[in-house]
Design a protein around this motif. Sequence first.
Motif, PDB file in Angstrom:
ATOM      1  N   HIS A  41       0.713  -1.136  -0.204  1.00 59.79           N
ATOM      2  CA  HIS A  41       0.077   0.020  -0.016  1.00 59.79           C
ATOM      3  C   HIS A  41       0.860   1.370  -0.002  1.00 59.79           C
ATOM      4  O   HIS A  41       2.165   1.277   0.550  1.00 59.79           O
ATOM      5  N   ASN A  42       0.447   2.201  -0.761  1.00 62.30           N
ATOM      6  CA  ASN A  42       0.829   3.672  -0.351  1.00 62.30           C
ATOM      7  C   ASN A  42       0.611   4.034   1.080  1.00 62.30           C
ATOM      8  O   ASN A  42      -0.342   3.980   1.599  1.00 62.30           O
ATOM      9  N   VAL A  43       1.684   4.489   1.897  1.00 58.41           N
ATOM     10  CA  VAL A  43       1.384   4.859   3.353  1.00 58.41           C
ATOM     11  C   VAL A  43       0.304   6.186   3.217  1.00 58.41           C
ATOM     12  O   VAL A  43       0.596   6.966   2.389  1.00 58.41           O
ATOM     13  N   PRO A  44      -0.718   6.157   4.071  1.00 59.39           N
ATOM     14  CA  PRO A  44      -1.425   7.326   3.885  1.00 59.39           C
ATOM     15  C   PRO A  44      -0.986   8.627   4.549  1.00 59.39           C
ATOM     16  O   PRO A  44      -1.840   9.184   5.402  1.00 59.39           O
ATOM     17  N   ARG A  45       0.170   8.970   4.083  1.00 61.67           N
ATOM     18  CA  ARG A  45       0.806  10.162   4.545  1.00 61.67           C
ATOM     19  C   ARG A  45       2.045  10.353   3.984  1.00 61.67           C
ATOM     20  O   ARG A  45       2.351   9.531   3.190  1.00 61.67           O
ATOM     21  N   LYS A  46       2.972  11.513   4.197  1.00 62.61           N
ATOM     22  CA  LYS A  46       4.283  11.337   3.822  1.00 62.61           C
ATOM     23  C   LYS A  46       5.257  11.302   4.624  1.00 62.61           C
ATOM     24  O   LYS A  46       4.787  11.890   5.833  1.00 62.61           O
ATOM     25  N   GLN A  47       6.375  10.736   4.478  1.00 59.64           N
ATOM     26  CA  GLN A  47       7.253  10.751   5.519  1.00 59.64           C
ATOM     27  C   GLN A  47       8.794  11.044   5.107  1.00 59.64           C
ATOM     28  O   GLN A  47       9.214  11.043   3.697  1.00 59.64           O
ATOM     29  N   ALA A  48       9.461  11.487   6.128  1.00 65.66           N
ATOM     30  CA  ALA A  48      11.129  11.985   5.904  1.00 65.66           C
ATOM     31  C   ALA A  48      11.692  11.865   7.056  1.00 65.66           C
ATOM     32  O   ALA A  48      11.117  11.749   8.043  1.00 65.66           O
ATOM     33  N   THR A  49      13.121  11.691   6.954  1.00 66.79           N
ATOM     34  CA  THR A  49      13.858  11.462   8.022  1.00 66.79           C
ATOM     35  C   THR A  49      15.083  12.461   7.986  1.00 66.79           C
ATOM     36  O   THR A  49      15.927  12.395   7.019  1.00 66.79           O
ATOM     37  N   TYR A  50      15.498  13.013   8.893  1.00 68.07           N
ATOM     38  CA  TYR A  50      16.739  13.946   9.184  1.00 68.07           C
ATOM     39  C   TYR A  50      17.572  13.562  10.234  1.00 68.07           C
ATOM     40  O   TYR A  50      16.885  13.102  11.245  1.00 68.07           O
ATOM     41  N   GLY A  51      18.726  13.590  10.507  1.00 68.27           N
ATOM     42  CA  GLY A  51      19.533  13.345  11.464  1.00 68.27           C
ATOM     43  C   GLY A  51      20.955  13.721  11.492  1.00 68.27           C
ATOM     44  O   GLY A  51      21.536  14.151  10.361  1.00 68.27           O
ATOM     45  N   ASP A  52      21.767  13.150  12.419  1.00 75.09           N
ATOM     46  CA  ASP A  52      23.263  13.441  12.536  1.00 75.09           C
ATOM     47  C   ASP A  52      23.933  12.623  11.489  1.00 75.09           C
ATOM     48  O   ASP A  52      23.575  11.411  11.334  1.00 75.09           O
ATOM     49  N   ALA A  53      24.977  13.169  11.058  1.00 75.16           N
ATOM     50  CA  ALA A  53      25.983  12.334  10.098  1.00 75.16           C
ATOM     51  C   ALA A  53      26.298  11.121  10.874  1.00 75.16           C
ATOM     52  O   ALA A  53      26.549  11.001  11.955  1.00 75.16           O
ATOM     53  N   GLY A  54      26.315   9.928   9.902  1.00 78.45           N
ATOM     54  CA  GLY A  54      26.910   8.706  10.749  1.00 78.45           C
ATOM     55  C   GLY A  54      25.931   7.827  11.187  1.00 78.45           C
ATOM     56  O   GLY A  54      26.264   6.550  11.329  1.00 78.45           O
ATOM     57  N   LEU A  55      24.624   8.462  11.431  1.00 78.35           N
ATOM     58  CA  LEU A  55      23.670   7.481  11.931  1.00 78.35           C
ATOM     59  C   LEU A  55      23.176   6.633  10.946  1.00 78.35           C
ATOM     60  O   LEU A  55      22.958   6.992   9.970  1.00 78.35           O
ATOM     61  N   THR A  56      22.516   5.380  11.363  1.00 81.76           N
ATOM     62  CA  THR A  56      21.820   4.707  10.399  1.00 81.76           C
ATOM     63  C   THR A  56      20.660   4.135  11.266  1.00 81.76           C
ATOM     64  O   THR A  56      20.655   3.938  12.036  1.00 81.76           O
ATOM     65  N   TYR A  57      19.704   3.734  10.295  1.00 80.92           N
ATOM     66  CA  TYR A  57      18.297   3.255  11.091  1.00 80.92           C
ATOM     67  C   TYR A  57      17.672   2.302   9.864  1.00 80.92           C
ATOM     68  O   TYR A  57      18.011   2.521   8.900  1.00 80.92           O
ATOM     69  N   THR A  58      16.650   1.614  10.643  1.00 80.73           N
ATOM     70  CA  THR A  58      16.038   0.727   9.844  1.00 80.73           C
ATOM     71  C   THR A  58      14.627   1.274   9.478  1.00 80.73           C
ATOM     72  O   THR A  58      13.945   1.493  10.532  1.00 80.73           O
ATOM     73  N   PHE A  59      14.223   1.222   8.254  1.00 80.48           N
ATOM     74  CA  PHE A  59      12.973   1.674   7.689  1.00 80.48           C
ATOM     75  C   PHE A  59      12.415   0.663   6.662  1.00 80.48           C
ATOM     76  O   PHE A  59      12.959   0.717   5.655  1.00 80.48           O
ATOM     77  N   THR A 106      18.169  -0.638   5.510  1.00 78.61           N
ATOM     78  CA  THR A 106      18.995   0.248   6.471  1.00 78.61           C
ATOM     79  C   THR A 106      19.331   1.461   5.811  1.00 78.61           C
ATOM     80  O   THR A 106      19.835   1.680   4.666  1.00 78.61           O
ATOM     81  N   LEU A 107      19.001   2.593   6.316  1.00 78.16           N
ATOM     82  CA  LEU A 107      19.288   4.018   5.730  1.00 78.16           C
ATOM     83  C   LEU A 107      19.736   4.913   6.544  1.00 78.16           C
ATOM     84  O   LEU A 107      20.040   4.776   7.680  1.00 78.16           O
ATOM     85  N   THR A 108      20.403   6.011   5.775  1.00 76.93           N
ATOM     86  CA  THR A 108      21.066   7.104   6.823  1.00 76.93           C
ATOM     87  C   THR A 108      19.988   8.206   6.400  1.00 76.93           C
ATOM     88  O   THR A 108      19.449   8.452   5.293  1.00 76.93           O
ATOM     89  N   PRO A 109      19.718   9.040   7.583  1.00 74.55           N
ATOM     90  CA  PRO A 109      18.887  10.188   7.435  1.00 74.55           C
ATOM     91  C   PRO A 109      19.474  11.339   6.798  1.00 74.55           C
ATOM     92  O   PRO A 109      20.774  11.322   6.625  1.00 74.55           O
ATOM     93  N   LYS A 110      18.813  12.328   6.109  1.00 76.99           N
ATOM     94  CA  LYS A 110      19.357  13.448   5.426  1.00 76.99           C
ATOM     95  C   LYS A 110      19.896  14.410   6.476  1.00 76.99           C
ATOM     96  O   LYS A 110      19.560  14.465   7.641  1.00 76.99           O
TER      97      LYS A 110
END
Length: 239
Positions: free
Chosen positions: A84-102, A106-110
């Motif tokens: 499904h398309n998520v019923p909203r829009k999403q974005a992530t931002y954060g410190d350099a060097g961080l990774t997270y799971t989405f 495994t992604l890096t935030p902007k």
Amino acid sequence: MDRFLVKPDQGDLRAAGEEPVPSGGASGGQPNPNWRHLRAQGLNCDYTILFGKAEADEIFRELEQKVEYFTGALAKVQVFGKWHNVPRKQATYGDAGLTYTFSGLTLTPKPWIPVLERVRDRVCRVTGQSFNFVLINRYKDGCDHIGEHRDDERELAPGSPIASVSFGACRDFLFRHKDSRGKRPQRTMEAVRLQLAHGSLLMMNHPTNTHWYHSLPIRKKVLAPRVNLTFRKILPTEK
DNA sequence: TGGGGCGCAGCGCG
DNA sequence: GCGCGCTGCGCCCC
């Protein structure tokens, strides 16, 4: 049948007056906000208006101009085998060097942008907490929503709070205890409802996220967009 | 004034 | 943490 067991004037707790910040931080010369404390078994949240209307308007406009949201595969979710398309829009931002799971990736935030640093720094000053990551959800109108969930604690610093800052349309927000869900609930616990206003901050303190699910339900009468920033402390990436 | 219809909201389910 | 289908309820209108 938990049709808003908490009536608006109960869930919507009265202003608590001048009080210390909820988590022991210094306010850095800013006046203490008027915190409203939401408490139930295992639920520990604090709500305040962080930005007055003029400042909130300005931040909202800048968020609308500057935030870049996911598209393509990152804007989809698989539930019970169906995409499904998520019923909203999403974005992530954060410190350099961080990774997270989405969405299993495994992604890096902007990298941080000024408007997000401005909000983050205000939250830090008022709460005494630090945050290295923000998830942004944009709900274009009352049909955009998010279903009941708990935030994935595996990547969060243990015991760290989540700071939820809202801009734009006021929306209902619902907490429900994990044991009071489903057809045969193990316990009867009242749902806790509140409204997240333009310029507001909701601190979701430990152990709220362990025991309570939260959601932003559909509200068809809401026609305007809302942008929500949830600041988190993500564990540093293992080397 | 009351009842019918409609739209919204909640819930179970896959 | 999605959409669908069903249900219940409240509000509006005649």
